[in-house]
Design a protein around this motif. Structure first.
Motif: not given
Lengths: 421, 207
Positions: A78, A80, A101, A103, A147, A209, A211, A251-252, A271, A276, A397
């Motif tokens: 993980s 970044s 970023r 994961h 992010c 990952l 979302r 992240n989406t 996630e 998040y 966040y």
């Protein structure tokens, strides 16, 4: 130039090199000699008008002295890296400096083998190869990607460091021209069934990952991106295919996209539950806080720069909003007591960073410089106190509050938010 | 396409006038507020495009089943199989302990266990006091854990290790067995704390 300034050493090097090569039987033509000079003589010469320059090349590179670098942070897989915002001009981030970023690390995926499965509440579940996706009508859009963890955790009421660079603080922000096919085009192709309201987007990395994204959003302006700044995606940006949701938390925008399932509810993946999400301090946790609110940051001057002298300096920075266009950026040179409008560099594109500037006559005094952005909804970038009041002090966040830098009398610039709380 | 060209035309005229006429471009009727946007916005495809292009190939049910690995809170997506707390203890001590610690609290990676609940603000964000749905554990562990060998666990092993993690968090008893019926029925302590985003943008609004 006087005669004594002539680059005799370079001349001598030319003669020595070429004559040596001739003696060895290597030089046959003037072109050979020129190539020898261009490739073997030191690049730093006293007078570049006296030495032939390098030839063309198949792939370019930065001037050797220019070494902008991403700032890495790796915890096992993980990881970044952050964009060096203070080194950049305009709004486009060079692709090799776009923040990362991951994961589960960066997968190796072959363009010709990659497939996207679209299924769920659709009439025609379909597998698309990259060659299929590239045949659909194409769009290109300049949009930021940020992010939602950007700016989080750098400081709190009890921890206010001053030695923070803009790269450390807000480097999980980049802007590119993204090219691809609108998600709406692909969903039109497969036929969305009545009652559908969300999609699940899933990547083909080792984190797989996933979302959930509202169907209205992806039908509005999301794209399946395969291009970035004129070339195909970089591996670390999702090669060969990523979802790109303009204005949404990064992240989406699922990288290495291999599956879209059309659904009638969010899937509540790890996630969007464990991560998040935002504990608000009142016993609730905000979920699906997807849109990035308006924000701005001064990139010059910023820590660790030091102004070498008093006088005219131009404050420069970036402003952006996930809800549309930036309509105004104000700057303060007195810690927020008064504000003036900064100049905005057009074109002002929706959900893109905008460059702002303000000419400023620094008189050598202790000075707190700040910026605040307003977007087309009328939303004004809040103070950190306003965010704390609205959300408590434990969210990590969506920390989009006004930043501040302090210019000391010595000219040294430090992160200055601690001066204001 | 036609719509874009219509909007673009005044901008082009203004540009031409501007070249020849010095300041006249400034007094010409302004182009649409941000003419450049029309080059970037809009998802519309050309009017003469077909209703369907027919690119891509039909996905068979078997193909969909192969990749359809997510699990919803109502249990849709859970596979057959089952696992007990005691079986899960063995799975955990082989595959999980190195990153999450002997009791799920030591790390070095995410803390999994904290049965202490919270009122206003969570001090930890563990399975026991933060994760709102037990089904999320299945889809996440099945595909992404263990981190260095993801996907190695059998369906039964995933059920088992979930049972053990829930047991360590004092959410299920020591004789619990997890399967496609029992897992979605687990009520996680933090479930009702989660609320949808209510931020809207707009004047004077900070949420």
């Amino acid at each position: 130039m006087s005669g004594s300034d002539r680059p005799k050493l370079s001349r001598r090097a030319w003669i020595t090199t070429t004559s040596g090569a001739v003696a060895a039987g290597l030089v046959h033509t003037q072109a050979d000699a020129l190539r020898l000079v261009a490739e073997e003589l030191p690049q730093q010469v006293a007078d570049p008008t006296r030495v032939p320059g390098r030839f063309v090349s198949e792939i370019g590179s930065r001037a050797p002295a220019e070494q902008p670098r991403r700032l890495l942070r790796a915890q096992a897989l993980s990881s970044s890296s952050r964009t060096p915002l203070a080194d950049l001009m305009g709004v486009i981030t060079p692709s090799d400096l776009h923040f990362e970023r991951h994961h589960g690390g960066i997968p190796n995926i072959a363009f010709e083998n990659h497939e996207l499965l679209v299924h769920g509440m659709v009439d025609r579940p379909t597998v698309f190869r990259m060659s299929d996706l590239m045949r659909y009508p194409q769009v290109s859009r300049i949009r930021f990607l940020e992010c939602s963890g950007n700016g989080g955790g750098v400081y709190s009421r009890t921890r206010m460091p001053t030695d923070v660079t803009v790269q450390q603080m807000d480097g999980l922000l980049s802007t590119s021209e993204w090219t691809g096919v609108p998600v709406s085009t692909i969903l039109r192709e497969v036929g969305v069934r009545p009652g559908a309201s969300w999609i699940l987007a899933e990547g083909g990395d080792s984190a797989v990952l996933a979302r959930s994204v509202p169907l209205d959003k992806v039908m509005d302006d999301s794209i399946l991106a395969y291009g970035q700044n004129g070339e195909r995606l970089r591996p670390e940006q999702g090669y060969p295919l990523r979802l790109f949701n303009p204005g949404y938390e990064g992240n989406t925008s699922v990288k290495w996209l291999r599956r879209i399932e059309v659904t009638d509810q969010p899937t509540h993946t790890r996630e969007e539950t464990s991560k998040y999400t935002d504990p608000l301090g009142d016993g609730t946790v905000r979920q699906f806080s997807l849109t990035m609110d308006a924000k701005s940051v001064i990139t010059f001057p910023s820590f660790p720069y030091a102004l070498p002298e008093q006088g005219w300096w131009e404050l420069r920075g970036l402003a952006w909003s996930g809800r549309g266009r930036i309509t105004r950026v104000e700057v303060s040179t007195n810690g927020g007591r008064s504000w003036v409008d900064a100049d905005l560099q057009g074109p002002i594109l929706p959900k893109s960073t905008v460059r702002f500037r303000h000419l400023f006559d620094w008189r050598g005094e202790d000075t707190i410089i700040m910026s605040r952005a307003t977007d087309e909804t009328g939303y004004v970038q809040p103070t950190v106190q306003q965010l704390w009041e609205a959300r408590g002090e434990r969210t990590s966040y969506h920390q989009n509050h006004q930043r501040a830098w302090k210019i000391a009398r010595t000219g040294e610039v430090t992160f200055g938010l601690g001066e204001l709380v | 396409m036609t719509r874009r060209l219509r909007w673009l035309a005044p901008a082009l005229v203004a540009a031409v006038v501007g070249c020849g006429g010095g300041d006249t471009a400034r007094t010409t009727e302004a182009p649409p507020a941000n003419a450049a946007d029309f080059l970037y916005d809009g998802n519309e495809i050309p009017e003469h495009a077909p209703a369907r292009f027919g690119f891509g190939s039909e996905a068979s049910e078997a193909r969909v089943a192969l990749w359809d690995i997510d699990v919803r809170p109502d249990g849709v997506g859970l596979p057959p199989g089952q696992g007990s707390v005691s079986e899960g203890r063995d799975v955990y001590n082989i595959h999980c302990v190195a990153c999450h610690g002997p009791t799920g609290t030591e790390g070095p990676n995410d803390r999994l266990v904290d049965s202490e609940q919270w009122d206003d603000v969570p001090t930890t964000r563990t399975v026991g006091n933060y994760w709102p749905y037990a089904t999320t554990l299945y889809s996440y562990i099945r595909k992404a854990m263990p981190q260095l060998t993801p996907g190695i666990l059998t369906e039964d092993q995933v059920y088992a290790v979930i049972a053990y993690i829930l047991y360590m968090n004092e959410i299920v008893p020591e004789d619990a067995v997890m399967n496609a019926e029992t897992l979605p029925a687990v009520v996680m302590p933090a479930r009702d704390k989660f609320v949808m985003d209510d931020r809207t943008g707009g004047t004077g609004v900070v949420r």
